[in-house]
Design a protein around this motif. Structure first.
Motif, PDB file in Angstrom:
ATOM      1  N   ASP A  45      -1.625 -20.343  28.049  1.00  0.00           N
ATOM      2  CA  ASP A  45      -2.534 -20.011  27.039  1.00  0.00           C
ATOM      3  C   ASP A  45      -3.542 -21.093  27.098  1.00  0.00           C
ATOM      4  N   VAL A  46      -4.897 -20.934  26.749  1.00  0.00           N
ATOM      5  CA  VAL A  46      -5.688 -22.223  26.687  1.00  0.00           C
ATOM      6  C   VAL A  46      -5.924 -22.531  25.006  1.00  0.00           C
ATOM      7  N   VAL A  47      -5.532 -23.606  24.755  1.00  0.00           N
ATOM      8  CA  VAL A  47      -5.839 -24.187  23.273  1.00  0.00           C
ATOM      9  C   VAL A  47      -6.955 -24.959  23.198  1.00  0.00           C
ATOM     10  N   LEU A  48      -7.911 -24.929  22.263  1.00  0.00           N
ATOM     11  CA  LEU A  48      -8.766 -25.732  21.945  1.00  0.00           C
ATOM     12  C   LEU A  48      -8.410 -26.433  20.589  1.00  0.00           C
ATOM     13  N   ARG A  49      -8.228 -27.655  20.544  1.00  0.00           N
ATOM     14  CA  ARG A  49      -7.902 -28.561  19.456  1.00  0.00           C
ATOM     15  C   ARG A  49      -9.160 -28.882  18.652  1.00  0.00           C
ATOM     16  N   ALA A  50      -8.977 -28.287  17.534  1.00  0.00           N
ATOM     17  CA  ALA A  50     -10.061 -28.514  16.528  1.00  0.00           C
ATOM     18  C   ALA A  50     -10.105 -29.969  15.923  1.00  0.00           C
ATOM     19  N   PRO A  51     -11.129 -30.663  16.011  1.00  0.00           N
ATOM     20  CA  PRO A  51     -11.150 -31.989  15.068  1.00  0.00           C
ATOM     21  C   PRO A  51     -10.635 -31.510  13.789  1.00  0.00           C
ATOM     22  N   ALA A  52     -10.242 -32.908  13.258  1.00  0.00           N
ATOM     23  CA  ALA A  52      -9.905 -32.829  11.783  1.00  0.00           C
ATOM     24  C   ALA A  52     -11.029 -32.284  10.953  1.00  0.00           C
ATOM     25  N   GLY A  53     -10.796 -31.380   9.986  1.00  0.00           N
ATOM     26  CA  GLY A  53     -11.703 -30.901   9.020  1.00  0.00           C
ATOM     27  C   GLY A  53     -12.637 -29.785   9.817  1.00  0.00           C
ATOM     28  N   ALA A  54     -12.473 -29.178  10.903  1.00  0.00           N
ATOM     29  CA  ALA A  54     -13.417 -28.585  11.659  1.00  0.00           C
ATOM     30  C   ALA A  54     -13.054 -27.158  11.729  1.00  0.00           C
ATOM     31  N   GLY A  55     -11.597 -26.773  10.999  1.00  0.00           N
ATOM     32  CA  GLY A  55     -11.125 -25.628  11.095  1.00  0.00           C
ATOM     33  C   GLY A  55      -9.966 -25.445  11.969  1.00  0.00           C
ATOM     34  N   PRO A  56      -9.309 -24.161  12.138  1.00  0.00           N
ATOM     35  CA  PRO A  56      -8.306 -23.915  13.158  1.00  0.00           C
ATOM     36  C   PRO A  56      -8.613 -24.173  14.399  1.00  0.00           C
ATOM     37  N   ASN A  57      -7.411 -24.477  14.934  1.00  0.00           N
ATOM     38  CA  ASN A  57      -7.615 -24.542  16.661  1.00  0.00           C
ATOM     39  C   ASN A  57      -7.798 -22.853  17.147  1.00  0.00           C
ATOM     40  N   TRP A  58      -8.406 -22.885  18.381  1.00  0.00           N
ATOM     41  CA  TRP A  58      -8.677 -21.501  18.995  1.00  0.00           C
ATOM     42  C   TRP A  58      -7.581 -21.683  20.151  1.00  0.00           C
ATOM     43  N   LEU A  59      -7.121 -20.180  19.978  1.00  0.00           N
ATOM     44  CA  LEU A  59      -5.981 -20.024  21.345  1.00  0.00           C
ATOM     45  C   LEU A  59      -6.637 -18.809  22.013  1.00  0.00           C
ATOM     46  N   PHE A  60      -6.850 -19.135  23.450  1.00  0.00           N
ATOM     47  CA  PHE A  60      -7.344 -17.918  24.422  1.00  0.00           C
ATOM     48  C   PHE A  60      -6.068 -17.146  25.019  1.00  0.00           C
ATOM     49  N   LEU A  61      -5.697 -16.074  24.862  1.00  0.00           N
ATOM     50  CA  LEU A  61      -4.719 -15.453  25.658  1.00  0.00           C
ATOM     51  C   LEU A  61      -5.276 -14.437  26.502  1.00  0.00           C
ATOM     52  N   ALA A  62      -4.464 -14.315  27.830  1.00  0.00           N
ATOM     53  CA  ALA A  62      -5.029 -13.613  29.110  1.00  0.00           C
ATOM     54  C   ALA A  62      -4.607 -12.059  28.485  1.00  0.00           C
ATOM     55  N   THR A  63      -5.439 -11.180  28.900  1.00  0.00           N
ATOM     56  CA  THR A  63      -5.226  -9.698  28.730  1.00  0.00           C
ATOM     57  C   THR A  63      -6.048  -9.036  29.712  1.00  0.00           C
ATOM     58  N   PRO A  64      -5.307  -7.931  30.282  1.00  0.00           N
ATOM     59  CA  PRO A  64      -5.901  -7.343  31.364  1.00  0.00           C
ATOM     60  C   PRO A  64      -7.216  -6.446  30.957  1.00  0.00           C
ATOM     61  N   ASP A  65      -7.412  -6.284  29.554  1.00  0.00           N
ATOM     62  CA  ASP A  65      -8.361  -5.455  29.072  1.00  0.00           C
ATOM     63  C   ASP A  65      -9.582  -6.022  29.146  1.00  0.00           C
ATOM     64  N   ALA A  66     -10.764  -5.103  29.493  1.00  0.00           N
ATOM     65  CA  ALA A  66     -12.066  -5.754  29.244  1.00  0.00           C
ATOM     66  C   ALA A  66     -12.561  -5.375  27.914  1.00  0.00           C
ATOM     67  N   LYS A  67     -13.432  -6.338  27.180  1.00  0.00           N
ATOM     68  CA  LYS A  67     -14.183  -6.076  26.033  1.00  0.00           C
ATOM     69  C   LYS A  67     -15.048  -4.741  26.272  1.00  0.00           C
ATOM     70  N   VAL A  68     -15.083  -3.759  25.266  1.00  0.00           N
ATOM     71  CA  VAL A  68     -15.728  -2.409  25.559  1.00  0.00           C
ATOM     72  C   VAL A  68     -16.747  -2.178  24.179  1.00  0.00           C
ATOM     73  N   VAL A  69     -16.591  -2.606  23.083  1.00  0.00           N
ATOM     74  CA  VAL A  69     -17.221  -2.487  21.924  1.00  0.00           C
ATOM     75  C   VAL A  69     -17.695  -3.738  21.220  1.00  0.00           C
ATOM     76  N   LYS A  70     -18.502  -3.404  20.174  1.00  0.00           N
ATOM     77  CA  LYS A  70     -18.843  -4.789  19.382  1.00  0.00           C
ATOM     78  C   LYS A  70     -17.672  -5.449  18.914  1.00  0.00           C
ATOM     79  N   ASN A  71     -17.626  -6.672  18.614  1.00  0.00           N
ATOM     80  CA  ASN A  71     -16.581  -7.406  18.026  1.00  0.00           C
ATOM     81  C   ASN A  71     -16.566  -6.791  16.374  1.00  0.00           C
ATOM     82  N   ARG A  72     -15.468  -6.672  16.153  1.00  0.00           N
ATOM     83  CA  ARG A  72     -14.903  -6.499  14.701  1.00  0.00           C
ATOM     84  C   ARG A  72     -15.037  -7.893  13.580  1.00  0.00           C
ATOM     85  N   ILE A  73     -14.848  -8.929  14.476  1.00  0.00           N
ATOM     86  CA  ILE A  73     -14.963 -10.145  13.770  1.00  0.00           C
ATOM     87  C   ILE A  73     -15.941 -11.042  14.666  1.00  0.00           C
TER      88      ILE A  73
END
Length: 116
Positions: free
Chosen positions: A37-65
């Motif tokens: 998984d790809v991890v983006l490390r947030a600088p101090a005070g910038a919020g949580p880290n972001w973790l990108f997880l591989a999935t075979p599914d393509a995005k098909v609808v508008k994001n819920r968040i």
């Protein structure tokens, strides 16, 4: 009991590409963990880290968040992010003070107007 907001997990068809793309957009360092998984490390005070997880599914609808970003200069930031590969999208926002963009996998996010 106390909860700490630690990570935002983002499913991606190509986690490596999308994680690197967001790393460039945000200017945050990234690495690949033991699970691939790809991890983006947030600088101090910038919020949580972001973790990108591989999935075979393509995005098909508008994001819920989605993410809202407030830059110092909205138009300059929109041009910069589009130059990196984002694209404008219409999700029915009409005439608004924010600009809706999508990342290379179609995930919507907004660039808000600068604060006065």
């Amino acid at each position: 009991m106390t909860l700490k907001f630690d990570e935002i997990c983002i499913d991606a068809h190509d986690a490596t590409m999308l994680g690197r793309w967001w790393s460039e957009v945000l200017g945050w360092p990234h690495d690949v963990d033991a699970d691939g998984d790809v991890v983006l490390r947030a600088p101090a005070g910038a919020g949580p880290n972001w973790l990108f997880l591989a999935t075979p599914d393509a995005k098909v609808v508008k994001n819920r968040i989605h993410f809202d970003f407030r830059p110092d200069d909205q138009q300059a930031e929109v041009r910069r992010v589009i130059g990196l590969g984002a694209r404008r999208v219409d999700i029915g926002q009409g005439d608004s003070s924010w600009v809706v963009l999508a990342d290379p996998e179609g995930n919507e996010f907004c660039i808000l107007a600068a604060e006065d």
